[in-house]
Design an enzyme around this catalytic site. Structure first.
Site, PDB file in Angstrom:
ATOM      1  N   CYS A 192       0.859  -1.191   0.000  1.00  0.00           N
ATOM      2  CA  CYS A 192       0.000   0.000   0.000  1.00  0.00           C
ATOM      3  C   CYS A 192       0.901   1.250   0.000  1.00  0.00           C
ATOM      4  O   CYS A 192       1.738   1.401  -0.878  1.00  0.00           O
ATOM      5  CB  CYS A 192      -0.963  -0.062   1.184  1.00  0.00           C
ATOM      6  SG  CYS A 192      -2.124   1.305   1.331  1.00  0.00           S
ATOM      7  N   ASP A 202      -9.076  -2.805  -7.532  1.00  0.00           N
ATOM      8  CA  ASP A 202      -8.474  -1.861  -6.597  1.00  0.00           C
ATOM      9  C   ASP A 202      -8.885  -0.452  -6.989  1.00  0.00           C
ATOM     10  O   ASP A 202      -8.507   0.039  -8.048  1.00  0.00           O
ATOM     11  CB  ASP A 202      -6.953  -2.010  -6.646  1.00  0.00           C
ATOM     12  CG  ASP A 202      -6.235  -1.243  -5.546  1.00  0.00           C
ATOM     13  OD1 ASP A 202      -6.795  -0.258  -5.034  1.00  0.00           O
ATOM     14  OD2 ASP A 202      -5.111  -1.631  -5.219  1.00  0.00           O
ATOM     15  N   HIS A 217      -7.716  -4.189  -3.285  1.00  0.00           N
ATOM     16  CA  HIS A 217      -6.553  -3.618  -2.632  1.00  0.00           C
ATOM     17  C   HIS A 217      -6.301  -4.345  -1.311  1.00  0.00           C
ATOM     18  O   HIS A 217      -7.230  -4.686  -0.595  1.00  0.00           O
ATOM     19  CB  HIS A 217      -6.807  -2.128  -2.369  1.00  0.00           C
ATOM     20  CG  HIS A 217      -5.629  -1.383  -1.864  1.00  0.00           C
ATOM     21  ND1 HIS A 217      -4.634  -0.918  -2.683  1.00  0.00           N
ATOM     22  CD2 HIS A 217      -5.289  -1.014  -0.607  1.00  0.00           C
ATOM     23  CE1 HIS A 217      -3.721  -0.299  -1.955  1.00  0.00           C
ATOM     24  NE2 HIS A 217      -4.103  -0.330  -0.701  1.00  0.00           N
TER      25      HIS A 217
END
Length: 194
Positions: free
Chosen positions: A82, A131, A163
């Site tokens: 991330c 995502d 995600h």
């Protein structure tokens, strides 16, 4: 390198998993002790990140790892998730002589702009089809930036996952995709960190 939540038990577990695979592993604390428990808190910590200070922490982590007797390589690999995925790209670009491999798990941070022209590391990008943070357009933009800078990279997008699919502490976790991403990561690091 941590997600936007901070250096939590999940990230520490990943570091331990690398160590169990024979790597000398180190997870720096980018937030210097702060942890988020809600998306709102995490977003605030991520947006308050001082990029200059983060670079000092990342460089210190790289130097600490390379000077550790258990580290037998002359370069390191950086792996980030991330926000940490984008910071891994930044660390690879700002420490070009020390970082030979960079694994970016669905990396995003709007204020982190890696100087790709300086990067020598090979990049593995692992992304999720569903995502909303790092969508297909963002992946294509990164592909064009790396291609334009003449960098070596390989990308893989996992179908039907979102995600943070690698994070086994979150509801979005996808075991099959995570298992494959782990295999790809280990093979990639073993090829590019000698």
């Amino acid at each position: 390198i941590q997600e936007w939540w901070g250096l939590n038990d999940h990230v520490k577990d990943i570091c331990d998993r690398f160590a169990a695979e024979g790597f000398a592993a180190f997870a720096p604390d980018i937030y210097q002790g702060k942890l988020a428990t809600s998306p709102d808190e995490a977003g605030k910590l991520m947006m308050a990140l001082n990029i200059g200070e983060a670079e000092k922490i990342l460089n210190g982590a790289i130097q600490t790892l390379l000077s550790n007797p258990s580290c037998t390589s002359k370069s390191v690999g950086v792996v980030g998730f991330c926000m940490g995925g984008q910071l891994a790209m930044y660390a690879a670009a700002t420490n070009p002589d020390q970082v030979s491999a960079c694994v970016n798990f669905y990396g995003i941070h709007p204020n982190v702009k890696p100087p790709y022209a300086r990067m020598k590391a090979v990049v593995l990008g692992l992304f999720a089809e569903n995502d909303s943070s790092v969508n297909a357009d963002a992946v294509e933009k990164l592909r064009k930036e790396l291609s334009g800078a003449g960098k070596s990279f390989e990308f893989h997008t996992y179908k039907n996952v979102g995600h943070a699919f690698f994070n086994n502490t979150r509801p979005v976790y996808d075991q099959e995709s995570a298992r494959d991403a782990w295999r790809r990561t280990l093979e990639f690091l073993r090829r590019h960190v000698k």
